[in-house]
Each structure stands twice: as structure tokens, then as C-alpha cells.
Motif scaffolding. Structure first.
Motif, PDB file in Angstrom:
ATOM      1  N   MET A   9       0.829  -1.195   0.000  1.00  0.00           N
ATOM      2  CA  MET A   9       0.000   0.000   0.000  1.00  0.00           C
ATOM      3  C   MET A   9       0.869   1.252   0.000  1.00  0.00           C
ATOM      4  N   PRO A  10       0.305   2.428  -0.411  1.00  0.00           N
ATOM      5  CA  PRO A  10       1.034   3.695  -0.266  1.00  0.00           C
ATOM      6  C   PRO A  10       1.408   3.919   1.189  1.00  0.00           C
ATOM      7  N   SER A  11       2.513   4.622   1.425  1.00  0.00           N
ATOM      8  CA  SER A  11       3.035   4.779   2.785  1.00  0.00           C
ATOM      9  C   SER A  11       2.019   5.419   3.715  1.00  0.00           C
ATOM     10  N   ASN A  12       1.275   6.434   3.227  1.00  0.00           N
ATOM     11  CA  ASN A  12       0.285   7.085   4.082  1.00  0.00           C
ATOM     12  C   ASN A  12      -0.819   6.120   4.488  1.00  0.00           C
ATOM     13  N   ASP A  13      -1.297   5.313   3.534  1.00  0.00           N
ATOM     14  CA  ASP A  13      -2.341   4.336   3.842  1.00  0.00           C
ATOM     15  C   ASP A  13      -1.820   3.259   4.783  1.00  0.00           C
ATOM     16  N   CYS A  14      -0.575   2.857   4.599  1.00  0.00           N
ATOM     17  CA  CYS A  14       0.009   1.849   5.480  1.00  0.00           C
ATOM     18  C   CYS A  14       0.077   2.371   6.912  1.00  0.00           C
ATOM     19  N   ALA A  15       0.474   3.630   7.063  1.00  0.00           N
ATOM     20  CA  ALA A  15       0.523   4.235   8.398  1.00  0.00           C
ATOM     21  C   ALA A  15      -0.881   4.279   8.999  1.00  0.00           C
ATOM     22  N   GLU A  16      -1.890   4.550   8.152  1.00  0.00           N
ATOM     23  CA  GLU A  16      -3.275   4.605   8.626  1.00  0.00           C
ATOM     24  C   GLU A  16      -3.729   3.230   9.107  1.00  0.00           C
ATOM     25  N   VAL A  17      -3.385   2.174   8.364  1.00  0.00           N
ATOM     26  CA  VAL A  17      -3.746   0.820   8.773  1.00  0.00           C
ATOM     27  C   VAL A  17      -3.118   0.482  10.118  1.00  0.00           C
ATOM     28  N   ARG A  18      -1.864   0.871  10.306  1.00  0.00           N
ATOM     29  CA  ARG A  18      -1.187   0.581  11.580  1.00  0.00           C
ATOM     30  C   ARG A  18      -1.846   1.347  12.725  1.00  0.00           C
ATOM     31  N   MET A  19      -2.309   2.576  12.455  1.00  0.00           N
ATOM     32  CA  MET A  19      -3.024   3.324  13.490  1.00  0.00           C
ATOM     33  C   MET A  19      -4.333   2.642  13.850  1.00  0.00           C
ATOM     34  N   ILE A  20      -5.042   2.126  12.838  1.00  0.00           N
ATOM     35  CA  ILE A  20      -6.295   1.402  13.091  1.00  0.00           C
ATOM     36  C   ILE A  20      -6.025   0.183  13.970  1.00  0.00           C
ATOM     37  N   GLU A  21      -4.964  -0.579  13.625  1.00  0.00           N
ATOM     38  CA  GLU A  21      -4.624  -1.763  14.423  1.00  0.00           C
ATOM     39  C   GLU A  21      -4.273  -1.380  15.855  1.00  0.00           C
ATOM     40  N   MET A  22      -3.557  -0.264  16.022  1.00  0.00           N
ATOM     41  CA  MET A  22      -3.199   0.197  17.366  1.00  0.00           C
ATOM     42  C   MET A  22      -4.445   0.574  18.159  1.00  0.00           C
ATOM     43  N   CYS A  23      -5.418   1.217  17.486  1.00  0.00           N
ATOM     44  CA  CYS A  23      -6.670   1.566  18.160  1.00  0.00           C
ATOM     45  C   CYS A  23      -7.380   0.315  18.672  1.00  0.00           C
ATOM     46  N   LEU A  24      -7.440  -0.697  17.824  1.00  0.00           N
ATOM     47  CA  LEU A  24      -8.136  -1.930  18.210  1.00  0.00           C
ATOM     48  C   LEU A  24      -7.370  -2.682  19.301  1.00  0.00           C
ATOM     49  N   ASP A  25      -6.042  -2.690  19.218  1.00  0.00           N
ATOM     50  CA  ASP A  25      -5.244  -3.321  20.281  1.00  0.00           C
ATOM     51  C   ASP A  25      -5.453  -2.595  21.607  1.00  0.00           C
ATOM     52  N   HIS A  26      -5.484  -1.259  21.525  1.00  0.00           N
ATOM     53  CA  HIS A  26      -5.679  -0.474  22.747  1.00  0.00           C
ATOM     54  C   HIS A  26      -7.076  -0.706  23.308  1.00  0.00           C
ATOM     55  N   ALA A  27      -8.078  -0.834  22.438  1.00  0.00           N
ATOM     56  CA  ALA A  27      -9.435  -1.138  22.901  1.00  0.00           C
ATOM     57  C   ALA A  27      -9.464  -2.476  23.636  1.00  0.00           C
ATOM     58  N   ASP A  28      -8.710  -3.440  23.125  1.00  0.00           N
ATOM     59  CA  ASP A  28      -8.628  -4.750  23.779  1.00  0.00           C
ATOM     60  C   ASP A  28      -8.033  -4.613  25.183  1.00  0.00           C
ATOM     61  N   ASP A  29      -6.960  -3.822  25.297  1.00  0.00           N
ATOM     62  CA  ASP A  29      -6.333  -3.602  26.614  1.00  0.00           C
ATOM     63  C   ASP A  29      -7.303  -2.912  27.574  1.00  0.00           C
ATOM     64  N   LEU A  30      -8.028  -1.929  27.062  1.00  0.00           N
ATOM     65  CA  LEU A  30      -8.976  -1.203  27.903  1.00  0.00           C
ATOM     66  C   LEU A  30     -10.093  -2.117  28.400  1.00  0.00           C
ATOM     67  N   LEU A  31     -10.526  -3.028  27.555  1.00  0.00           N
ATOM     68  CA  LEU A  31     -11.577  -3.967  27.970  1.00  0.00           C
ATOM     69  C   LEU A  31     -11.062  -4.943  29.020  1.00  0.00           C
ATOM     70  N   ARG A  32      -9.814  -5.384  28.892  1.00  0.00           N
ATOM     71  CA  ARG A  32      -9.237  -6.266  29.931  1.00  0.00           C
ATOM     72  C   ARG A  32      -9.184  -5.529  31.264  1.00  0.00           C
ATOM     73  N   ALA A  33      -8.809  -4.251  31.218  1.00  0.00           N
ATOM     74  CA  ALA A  33      -8.770  -3.453  32.451  1.00  0.00           C
ATOM     75  C   ALA A  33     -10.176  -3.262  33.018  1.00  0.00           C
ATOM     76  N   ALA A  34     -11.159  -3.074  32.125  1.00  0.00           N
ATOM     77  CA  ALA A  34     -12.533  -2.883  32.574  1.00  0.00           C
ATOM     78  C   ALA A  34     -13.048  -4.130  33.297  1.00  0.00           C
ATOM     79  N   ARG A  35     -12.757  -5.303  32.739  1.00  0.00           N
ATOM     80  CA  ARG A  35     -13.212  -6.541  33.387  1.00  0.00           C
ATOM     81  C   ARG A  35     -12.549  -6.716  34.755  1.00  0.00           C
TER      82      ARG A  35
END
Length: 522
Positions: A9-35
Motif C-alpha cells: 500500500m502507499p506509505s500514508n495508507d500503510c501508516a493509517e492501517v497501523r493506526m487502526i490496528e493500534m486503536c483496536l489493540d488499545h481497545a482490547d487492553d482497555l476492555l481487559r482493564a474494565a473486566r
């Protein structure tokens, strides 16, 4: 589960995909903390807060995906602004699949909006001790165990759905879907999109999502076309018309503020002599304000007066700002570097008052130049250029420009929109070069193209740095690296946009004059 491998992918889109993955990983961590907070520490209010944060990260991932899918096809500045808005992210987390659905319902929209508002309100009740003595409930008691558990389950389900998407292969939405993403998070348009009349239309269409979006877009286009057609007729009118439909019916007065120019009556005479519909009037003693009177005829119905006048007023404000290389808008930033009433040094006998300002400043050093007849002429030419473009082309070039002005007007210590404003003007430059200069190059060639375009106008020895600014702002909007970018740089990009548009407007006027002379001599 999709791999989201973005190597191709273009570099900008690749960076965007990695940000999306980081958001979802962080959401997973937040849910573990919530439980853990709910089951281990019996703190439902804090568990609810962490689950809310997880939903926000999921919503942010969806907005980032929408921005990536529509990159270079529409102005994403409103998405950028909503990335920090709590209820907006919650809404998109709850209704994230809506844009891909074949059918939806009025109730689905209203539920998503109501739930987003309710979740945010509950979260605040569980975080802060209230100051209202009549409703004094400890934060720990504001949220029940079941409320926290239900929200954790909702966020977990939504996270699972987002994990199943392969963002590296996400298909671009069609034009109508891209338009909807942009419009739905525009504060002005969203009020109409989610109005009872609009949602009733959705019900009439049996929840057919695509048909509803097409109808919405046609309604907005119709209102915009009416305003622009009125302007076009005014600009093309050779003599007053006796057509009853054009007899004066409505007058709308708008007040514009200008920190960049002082208003003198003489400079306005040229405009007022040429225009029956739009009159520019000094605002009395305040030399930094300008009144715009817009007269509309019987052709405009009562229901369309506000939309028609708003579109015309916005076009006038933009054209004056372009023609003068300055700033004309409904409001101007008021001491954006200041957040306090006063600061006093108590160790001094008389209590020395001091001034502390942000560095770099969020202000633009506009100066205070008298508005001249040349500025007015440039503004009128820019307005004529604007009206001669198709609606789609006009929105592509002037939409980001208007976004840049709005971001400047909203910037202060609490919400500095430096990158958003600069990236908006950079997007205007890219679209303008493509439309006015027929540029078909890549982003990597942008600086070189700017040098060619402005070679006869800008001779500053630092022009290489100036021409590199658009790419820096566009990159900063994606990667968040805004180091060294200031509001003065934003103003420089605005002036580049102004010069590009004025150059095109003069070229159009010269071609029109030559065509007129040629016709006369035949």
C-alpha cells in the motif's frame, strides 16, 4: 482473522492501517482493564469508563478507515476534527457498519445517537462528584454492575466485528458513500441529515440506505445550486430585469469580521455599483467589521431563504479573503494565546501583573491594511471564477479552503487546529493546481510544481521551504508529527491559495475580455 499486511500500500495508507490496528489493540487492553475493575475490584463506575474508552477507540478506528478509503477524493478535515470528539466516536462505534448496510432505519439512527449521548453522560456521572446538592450521588454508585457488564459486552462484540475487517484491502466507498461520511460529521449538514424530516424520508424508503443517501445528496445539491444560480444570474446580468420572479422579496444582513483589514466606504463603491443583489456596507465605528446585505427575489421560497443566503454569504466572505490575501469571516479568533483573566506576582509589593503567551503563538499577524479597490476587484474576479465552476469542481477546490478558514476561526489554547487548518489549505492547493494548472503529478512532485506555478510571483530566497509546507502539513495530518509547524505557516499556505486563485481569475477575465472583443469585431 485478516492479516492487514499493508506492504503493497502507499506509505500514508500503510501508516493509517497501523493506526487502526493500534486503536483496536488499545481497545482490547482497555476492555481487559474494565473486566478487572468490575470483577476484581468491584468498581463498576471505573469499569464503565474504561469500556467507554474502548468504544471510542473502536469508533476512532472506523473514522480512520473512512479517511483512508476516501483519501484524495474528498476533504477529510471534518473527520480529523471528530477524532477528538467523544460522542462522535461513540456514535461511529455503535453505528460503524451503517455505511456498508443495504438497509437501515430511522430508529437505528436515533438509537445510535441516543445511546452515544447516554453512554457519555453515564461515564461523566461515574467519574466526577456532582456539584448539585439535590443530586448528590457518589460516582461509585452512579453506575450499576449490570450497566458496566452490558457496556463491556457491547464493546467486546463491536471489537470482534472490527477485527474481522481487512483494512489493507478495504474497498473505496462509492461517491455517494464518501459524500455521506463527509456530510454526516459536518456540524451544519448533520443537523439536516438527522432531522425528523430526513429520517421520515428514510422510513418512506423502507430503510433503503443507498436510496436515502442519494436523496439526501440531491437535496443538498439542489439547495446549493439554487444559491449559486442566483449568484450566476447576478454576475451575468447586463441590465435590471423586470421579471416578476426577480422582484425583491427578502433581505438578509450578515456581519463579517476582519482582523486583517480596515473597511473604508470608498473601496466598496466599485462592488456596490456593479451588484444589485449584494451590497457591502461599513459597520459604523468598528473599522474591522463589514456588513453584507443580500437581497433575494420572489423566486426564493421562505423555506430556502436561509440556505440560499448562507451559500451566497459564504462565497462573498471567501472571495473577499482571497482578493485581499486576508481574513473575512463570521468571527475572528479572540486572543487565542490567552486562557486567563490575569496573572499577578504576589512577591512584588504592588502585585506586578505579567503577561504569559503561548509559544509559538496561535495568532496570525495579519496586520491592519485598508481594504482597497484592487482588493475588491480581485475579490469580485475570484467570485466570478467560483461561480463559473461546476458544483463538484467548486467544492473540491473551495471546500478545503473554507475548512481552513473555519479552523483558523476556531483555534485557541484549548483546541489548536494548526495542523487541520494547514492541511486544509494544502488540500486546496493540490485541488487548485489540478483544476487551474492541469497538474497531474504525484505528491512527491508538489513542491516542484508550486515552484513552476509561482516562479514569476515569488522570488523569496526561502521559497523552497515555503513550497515544502503543503507536504509537511498533509503528512502531519496522518502521522501526527507537527514539530515546527505554526499558525504563521498556515497563513503562508492560505496566501499561496489566494495567489493561485487570483491568477486563475485574472486569466479567466482576460480570456473573457478577448472573446468579447473578438465577437465585437466580427
Amino acid at each position: 482473522m485478516p492479516s492487514n499486511d499493508c506492504a503493497d500500500m502507499p506509505s500514508n495508507d500503510c501508516a493509517e492501517v497501523r493506526m487502526i490496528e493500534m486503536c483496536l489493540d488499545h481497545a482490547d487492553d482497555l476492555l481487559r482493564a474494565a473486566r478487572r475493575l468490575l470483577d476484581g475490584d468491584d468498581l463498576p463506575n471505573l469499569a464503565y469508563h474504561f469500556a467507554t474508552l474502548a468504544l471510542e477507540e473502536i469508533g476512532k478506528a472506523g473514522l480512520l478507515g473512512a479517511r483512508m478509503a476516501g483519501r484524495n477524493k474528498y476533504d477529510s478535515s471534518w473527520i480529523d476534527k471528530r477524532l477528538d470528539a467523544h460522542e462522535a466516536k461513540l456514535f461511529w462505534a455503535i453505528w460503524a457498519t451503517g455505511i456498508n448496510q443495504q438497509f437501515t432505519s430511522k430508529e437505528h439512527f436515533e438509537t445510535a445517537r441516543s445511546l452515544a449521548k447516554s453512554i457519555h453522560g453515564n461515564r461523566l456521572a461515574g467519574l466526577y462528584v456532582p456539584t448539585d446538592t439535590e443530586e448528590l450521588v457518589p460516582p461509585k454508585q452512579a453506575i450499576t454492575h449490570k450497566q458496566a457488564q452490558d457496556l463491556i459486552e457491547l464493546a467486546t462484540a463491536r471489537l470482534g466485528m472490527e477485527r474481522c475487517r481487512d483494512w489493507s484491502k478495504a474497498a473505496q466507498p462509492d461517491d455517494d458513500a464518501i459524500w455521506f461520511v463527509d456530510a454526516a460529521i459536518d456540524p451544519e449538514k448533520s443537523r439536516l441529515i438527522f432531522s425528523s424530516q430526513s429520517l421520515d424520508r428514510l422510513s418512506d424508503l423502507k430503510g433503503h440506505m443507498k436510496e436515502w443517501i442519494k436523496w439526501l445528496r440531491s437535496e443538498f445539491d439542489r439547495a446549493n445550486d439554487e444559491a449559486q444560480e442566483i449568484l450566476r444570474r447576478e454576475l451575468a446580468r447586463a441590465a435590471p430585469s423586470n421579471d416578476e420572479a426577480e422582484l425583491p422579496k427578502w433581505r438578509v444582513r450578515v456581519r463579517l469580521h476582519s482582523p486583517s483589514h480596515t473597511i473604508r466606504p470608498k473601496a466598496l463603491n466599485t462592488w456596490n455599483a456593479a451588484s444589485n443583489m449584494i451590497k457591502l456596507i461599513p459597520a459604523g465605528k468598528n473599522k474591522g467589521e463589514l456588513l453584507v446585505d443580500i437581497t433575494l427575489g420572489r423566486l426564493v421560497s421562505m423555506g430556502n431563504v436561509a440556505d440560499a443566503a448562507s451559500g451566497i454569504a459564504k462565497s462573498v466572505a471567501l472571495s473577499l479573503g482571497i482578493g485581499s490575501l486576508g481574513y473575512f469571516w463570521w468571527y475572528a479568533p479572540n486572543e487565542p494565546d490567552r486562557f486567563y483573566e490575569s496573572i499577578v506576582d504576589l512577591e512584588q509589593n504592588e502585585g506586578l501583573r505579567i503577561e504569559v503567551k503561548r509559544s509559538p503563538s496561535l495568532s496570525v499577524a495579519w496586520g491592519s491594511t485598508p481594504l482597497s479597490e484592487r482588493h475588491i476587484a480581485n475579490g469580485a474576479a475570484s467570485l466570478a471564477l467560483m461561480m463559473g465552476m461546476s458544483g463538484e469542481d467548486r467544492n473540491r477546490v473551495f471546500g478545503p479552503y473554507a475548512g481552513g478558514i473555519i479552523f483558523i476561526s476556531k483555534t485557541d489554547m484549548h483546541l489548536p487546529f494548526v495542523v487541520d487548518a494547514g492541511a486544509s489549505f494544502a488540500s486546496c492547493l493540490v485541488a487548485g493546481l489540478s483544476y487551474f494548472e492541469r497538474w497531474e503529478g504525484e505528491r512527491a512532485d508538489l513542491s516542484e510544481q508550486l515552484n513552476r506555478t509561482f516562479s514569476e510571483i515569488i522570488h523569496d530566497e526561502n521559497r523552497a521551504e515555503l513550497f515544502d509546507l503543503p507536504s509537511r502539513f498533509l503528512d502531519a495530518r496522518v502521522n501526527g508529527d507537527a514539530a515546527g509547524l505554526t499558525m504563521e505557516h498556515v497563513a503562508m499556505l492560505k496566501v499561496l491559495c489566494d495567489l493561485l486563485i487570483i491568477k486563475a481569475a485574472r486569466r479567466m477575465a482576460e480570456q473573457s475580455e478577448a472573446a468579447s472583443v473578438e465577437t465585437t469585431t466580427e
